[in-house]
Motif scaffolding. Structure first.
Motif, PDB file in Angstrom:
ATOM      1  N   ILE A  54      17.233   5.392  93.881  1.00 58.27           N
ATOM      2  CA  ILE A  54      17.123   4.448  92.769  1.00 58.27           C
ATOM      3  C   ILE A  54      17.826   4.993  91.533  1.00 58.27           C
ATOM      4  N   ILE A  55      17.581   6.255  91.219  1.00 58.49           N
ATOM      5  CA  ILE A  55      18.203   6.853  90.042  1.00 58.49           C
ATOM      6  C   ILE A  55      19.720   6.937  90.218  1.00 58.49           C
ATOM      7  N   GLY A  56      20.143   7.215  91.438  1.00 60.24           N
ATOM      8  CA  GLY A  56      21.582   7.287  91.709  1.00 60.24           C
ATOM      9  C   GLY A  56      22.274   5.947  91.577  1.00 60.24           C
ATOM     10  N   PRO A  59      22.411   4.070  86.715  1.00 55.62           N
ATOM     11  CA  PRO A  59      22.703   5.100  85.711  1.00 55.62           C
ATOM     12  C   PRO A  59      21.937   4.896  84.410  1.00 55.62           C
ATOM     13  N   ASP A  60      21.666   3.641  84.047  1.00 53.22           N
ATOM     14  CA  ASP A  60      20.903   3.385  82.819  1.00 53.22           C
ATOM     15  C   ASP A  60      19.490   3.939  82.932  1.00 53.22           C
ATOM     16  N   SER A  66      16.297  10.825  81.280  1.00 51.91           N
ATOM     17  CA  SER A  66      16.789  12.041  80.631  1.00 51.91           C
ATOM     18  C   SER A  66      16.383  12.074  79.158  1.00 51.91           C
ATOM     19  N   LYS A  67      16.517  10.947  78.464  1.00 53.18           N
ATOM     20  CA  LYS A  67      16.119  10.875  77.050  1.00 53.18           C
ATOM     21  C   LYS A  67      14.626  11.120  76.896  1.00 53.18           C
ATOM     22  N   ARG A  68      13.849  10.534  77.774  1.00 60.86           N
ATOM     23  CA  ARG A  68      12.395  10.739  77.698  1.00 60.86           C
ATOM     24  C   ARG A  68      12.037  12.203  77.952  1.00 60.86           C
ATOM     25  N   GLY A  69      12.779  12.845  78.844  1.00 61.11           N
ATOM     26  CA  GLY A  69      12.545  14.261  79.098  1.00 61.11           C
ATOM     27  C   GLY A  69      12.829  15.094  77.857  1.00 61.11           C
TER      28      GLY A  69
END
Length: 122
Positions: A54-56, A59-60, A66-69
């Motif tokens: 799903i992540i692959g 990309p959004d 990534s931003k939340r991390g």
């Protein structure tokens, strides 16, 4: 001229990895048995493969995760700093109580010393 990909060998499970791995075992079990028979490791490997897929493909979504991390990392740093400051303030507060107790003990010991000096003089 388009080249055709060579045919894959029989029983090729490239995406599933090693045939003895948890993902390959889970794929085999889920196609032939009830999903309730999967072990926790097999379930986790299926879940990991699904989320990677799903992540692959989105990309959004990967960027949002990534931003939340990064935000979570900043929040953890802020929390750690706040806890450190709290411990410092608490230690200072507790230390401010200690001299009062120490002063009382000093007063008692000095009065005991004065009493003993008075007895010695007698």
């Amino acid at each position: 001229v388009e080249k055709e990909d060579p045919p894959l060998p029989d029983r090729y499970l490239g995406y599933l990895g090693d045939q003895r791995g948890a993902l390959a075992k889970a794929h085999y079990k889920i196609s032939r048995q009830d999903p309730w028979n999967l072990t926790a490791e097999e379930l986790m490997s299926l879940l990991r493969a699904l989320t990677d897929d799903i992540i692959g493909s989105r990309p959004d979504l990967a960027e949002d995760i990534s931003k939340r991390g990064e935000e979570l990392h900043e929040l953890r740093k802020t929390k750690k700093l706040a806890e450190t400051n709290f411990r410092k303030v608490k230690a200072m507060y507790e230390a401010s109580k200690q001299p009062n107790i120490q002063a009382k003990e000093d007063d008692k010991s000095s009065s005991n010393n004065e009493d003993s000096k008075a007895k010695d003089q007698e």
